[in-house]
Motif scaffolding. Structure first.
Motif, PDB file in Angstrom:
ATOM      1  N   LEU A   1       0.841  -1.196   0.000  1.00  0.00           N
ATOM      2  CA  LEU A   1       0.000   0.000   0.000  1.00  0.00           C
ATOM      3  C   LEU A   1       0.878   1.249   0.000  1.00  0.00           C
ATOM      4  N   PRO A   2       0.377   2.360  -0.543  1.00  0.00           N
ATOM      5  CA  PRO A   2       1.175   3.592  -0.535  1.00  0.00           C
ATOM      6  C   PRO A   2       1.368   4.117   0.885  1.00  0.00           C
ATOM      7  N   ARG A   3       2.464   4.810   1.113  1.00  0.00           N
ATOM      8  CA  ARG A   3       2.700   5.416   2.429  1.00  0.00           C
ATOM      9  C   ARG A   3       1.870   6.684   2.597  1.00  0.00           C
ATOM     10  N   LYS A   4       1.578   7.312   1.452  1.00  0.00           N
ATOM     11  CA  LYS A   4       0.874   8.588   1.480  1.00  0.00           C
ATOM     12  C   LYS A   4      -0.125   8.627   0.327  1.00  0.00           C
ATOM     13  N   VAL A   5      -1.299   9.212   0.557  1.00  0.00           N
ATOM     14  CA  VAL A   5      -2.266   9.391  -0.528  1.00  0.00           C
ATOM     15  C   VAL A   5      -2.714  10.850  -0.574  1.00  0.00           C
ATOM     16  N   LYS A   6      -3.185  11.244  -1.750  1.00  0.00           N
ATOM     17  CA  LYS A   6      -3.803  12.572  -1.893  1.00  0.00           C
ATOM     18  C   LYS A   6      -5.304  12.365  -1.971  1.00  0.00           C
ATOM     19  N   ILE A   7      -6.039  13.076  -1.123  1.00  0.00           N
ATOM     20  CA  ILE A   7      -7.494  13.026  -1.169  1.00  0.00           C
ATOM     21  C   ILE A   7      -7.989  14.324  -1.795  1.00  0.00           C
ATOM     22  N   VAL A   8      -8.716  14.205  -2.887  1.00  0.00           N
ATOM     23  CA  VAL A   8      -9.318  15.364  -3.551  1.00  0.00           C
ATOM     24  C   VAL A   8     -10.741  15.506  -3.013  1.00  0.00           C
ATOM     25  N   GLU A   9     -11.014  16.612  -2.334  1.00  0.00           N
ATOM     26  CA  GLU A   9     -12.337  16.847  -1.744  1.00  0.00           C
ATOM     27  C   GLU A   9     -13.256  17.462  -2.794  1.00  0.00           C
ATOM     28  N   VAL A  10     -14.327  16.724  -3.133  1.00  0.00           N
ATOM     29  CA  VAL A  10     -15.209  17.178  -4.218  1.00  0.00           C
ATOM     30  C   VAL A  10     -16.595  17.628  -3.738  1.00  0.00           C
TER      31      VAL A  10
END
Length: 306
Positions: free
Chosen positions: A7-16
């Motif tokens: 799994l990735p260590r970090k993710v980007k969450i795009v708030e829509v």
């Protein structure tokens, strides 16, 4: 610490939520409420917020205040504020409003494209060529959203090759990021992985994002499955706001609070403060006069109140 090597260590969450979430609300949400919502989400730490849509107010009345919202928000340094732009008129408005990213869109399903915008997929993407060129000329980030990539309300199954074809077309327009969207929420984990891996044959995996609706309760499972194959950007909507006006019975995007709760439990870094997002979700839900559609958000709010 994330102990899962796949799994990735970090993710980007795009708030829509402020755009995709609110656009289907029948009752008008006043601009000051939208501004307050965006400001709360900015303070919570989202790196990317879809804040506006410069479409004709005739088609989406809820987004008629987009210029006012973009002018009124307290911009947080380092946060990207995105706007949906269907044509050059929309692009000019987004540029004037100070959007940092413009979003163009197309369907992976020919039937969906014909039913929604009365033209083929190829024709719809050709219409975005001037928008894409203008975005690049003005130094704006360009993102594309591909709807019905996992299933269509009109034609059912959508072939992997159809998704790959639209990804390639969007890539050729110069897109910086491409969203692979489950507009009606029908995908399951194995299907999700197959679609993401096929899309990654045409566009760098690290710049693909997953946009999942929770119609069949599969959104979190699909996000996890996407992470297993290397996707590390996901869209979510505060309080689970939204739906799809063209897809009968389709519920909203997966709730941001639920995604964040899962990510933090996995030890994956998001840069977002879950408690502040819960507050934002409760704020907008109270304004709308209904309970948030976020299980984690409601549970945390109830625990606090208890």
């Amino acid at each position: 610490m994330n102990s899962q090597p796949n799994l990735p260590r970090k993710v980007k969450i795009v708030e829509v939520g402020p755009r995709d979430g609110l656009q289907n609300e029948k009752e008008n949400v006043p601009a000051p409420v939208k501004i307050e919502l965006v400001d709360r989400l900015s303070r919570a730490g989202f790196a990317n917020i879809e804040a506006a849509s410069f479409v004709s107010p005739k088609w989406v009345p809820q987004m008629a205040t987009s210029s006012e919202v973009m002018a009124g928000i307290a911009r947080r340094p380092g946060t990207l504020y995105s706007a949906l732009t269907p044509n050059m008129q929309g692009f000019e408005a987004a540029l004037a409003a100070g959007a940092g990213e413009v979003v163009i869109f197309g369907a992976a399903s020919e039937a969906f494209s014909q039913r929604n915008i009365n033209c083929s997929i190829a024709e719809s993407i050709a219409r975005f060529e001037p928008v894409a060129k203008a975005a690049k000329a003005n130094g704006l980030r360009l993102r594309a959203s591909i709807s019905t990539a996992f299933g269509c309300p009109y034609q059912g199954e959508v072939p992997l090759d159809a998704v790959a074809d639209v990804v390639a077309r969007m890539r050729d327009l110069g897109c910086d990021e491409i969203d692979i969207a489950d507009t009606i929420g029908v995908s399951t984990p194995r299907k999700t992985q197959a679609v993401m891996l096929r899309a990654a044959q045409k566009f760098p995996l690290e710049r693909l994002s997953g946009h999942f609706h929770d119609t069949y309760g599969q959104a979190l499972a699909n996000i996890y499955a996407s992470m297993e194959v290397g996707v590390a950007i996901f869209h979510s909507s505060v309080a689970g706001l939204g739906g799809c006006p063209y897809a009968k019975g389709a519920t909203g995007n997966v709730a941001s609070e639920d995604v964040l709760y899962m990510m933090h439990g996995l030890g994956i870094e998001t840069g977002v403060d879950l408690d502040q997002v819960v507050d934002a979700g409760q704020f907008i839900s109270q304004h709308l006069g209904r309970k948030a559609v976020s299980r984690a958000g409601n549970a945390i709010a109830a625990k606090r109140a208890g």
